[in-house]
Design an enzyme around this catalytic site. Structure first.
Site, PDB file in Angstrom:
ATOM      1  CG  ASP A  56      -2.188  -0.942   0.805  1.00 27.91           C
ATOM      2  OD1 ASP A  56      -2.519  -1.105   0.004  1.00 27.91           O
ATOM      3  OD2 ASP A  56      -2.942  -1.075   2.065  1.00 27.91           O
ATOM      4  NE  ARG A 132       6.444  17.789  26.273  1.00 24.93           N
ATOM      5  CZ  ARG A 132       5.616  18.795  25.526  1.00 24.93           C
ATOM      6  NH1 ARG A 132       5.384  18.858  24.303  1.00 24.93           N
ATOM      7  NH2 ARG A 132       4.902  19.396  26.440  1.00 24.93           N
TER       8      ARG A 132
END
Length: 266
Positions: A56, A132
């Site tokens: 793909d 984070r």
């Protein structure tokens, strides 16, 4: 449509791609048709139809390139899932003969635009500090919608809704819909839900100015940015050639095992 010049685009990094490329070239040239061979890293224009050999990812890159030339692409899957590709190597001869006989349709797939970058599946926005959580502010047509505290944001087309967006909890959209979806990645509040909007909307994602962020294009190219980024529907549509026997909901069932219950243990 009248097809005079064919191209075969292959990804040499995928196993068996050279073998399939040679076989496909022989099938087309035996019918005395014009055919050229291209490497995925050296695409060229000037063709009426392009066969793409690979996974793909190979098809996404080819479809983006040929969209501006309005050239249909047809995928022959050598990858893992092959959701966008239309045939396997076992179906190669039958599928190619159907294409050469004109037994196919061309479906327009909307794409995304952000500056100079174009995506067929999705744009993904994440902090460069992958460890984070970030705060993202979402605006639509310049009006504030919500804040997401999340690992990232996915802006997806209907074509891309079965890719990263689906894995992140977004809905599956029919490729015929004129819509875009916005999906937060691992949001830190249960009320942060995906949103589906018309493809005419301008989507703006604002980030923390203290950090740097990265924009992923179909999971293939990465670009750093700061502050905010605007995303709209592209002026170009990808042209995917589909066999007349293909049907989106059948592909969902066959490729993603959609709505198939687990087997009973004996």
């Amino acid at each position: 449509m009248e097809v005079k010049n064919f191209a075969i685009c292959y990804n040499q990094d995928i196993i068996h791609s050279v073998e399939v490329k040679d076989k496909l070239y022989q099938i087309i040239s035996d019918k005395c048709l014009n055919v050229s061979v291209l490497n995925i890293d050296n695409l060229k224009s000037g063709f009426d139809f392009v066969f793409v050999i690979g996974g793909d990812g190979t098809l996404l890159k080819s479809a983006r390139f040929y969209a501006r030339y309005k050239t249909p692409v047809f995928g022959i899957n050598l990858g893992r899932l092959g959701f966008l590709s239309q045939c396997s190597t076992e179906e190669l001869i039958t599928s190619v003969e159907n294409i050469l006989d004109g037994n196919f349709v061309v479906q327009d797939r909307i794409m995304l635009q952000s500056g100079d970058y174009t995506a067929l599946n999705d744009f993904v926005i994440k902090s460069c500090d992958m460890g984070r959580t970030s705060r993202f502010s979402l605006k639509i047509n310049g009006k504030f919608v919500c804040d997401y505290l999340a690992d990232g944001i996915i802006i997806s087309t209907p074509t891309g809704s079965t890719a990263y967006g689906l894995s992140a909890g977004g809905p599956v959209l029919s490729p015929s819909l004129n819509a875009l979806e916005i999906v937060p990645i691992c949001p830190h509040t249960l009320t942060a839900r995906p949103i589906v909007v018309p493809d005419t909307e301008k989507i703006t994602v604002c980030t923390d100015k203290k950090s740097k962020y990265v924009l992923s294009v179909d999971g293939q190219e990465l670009y750093e940015f700061a502050d905010e980024i605007e995303i709209t529907k592209s002026d170009y549509c990808a042209k995917l050639a589909l066999l007349e026997s293909s049907e989106f909901y059948s592909i969902l069932k066959n490729k993603l095992y959609w709505s198939i219950p687990p087997a009973y243990k004996k």
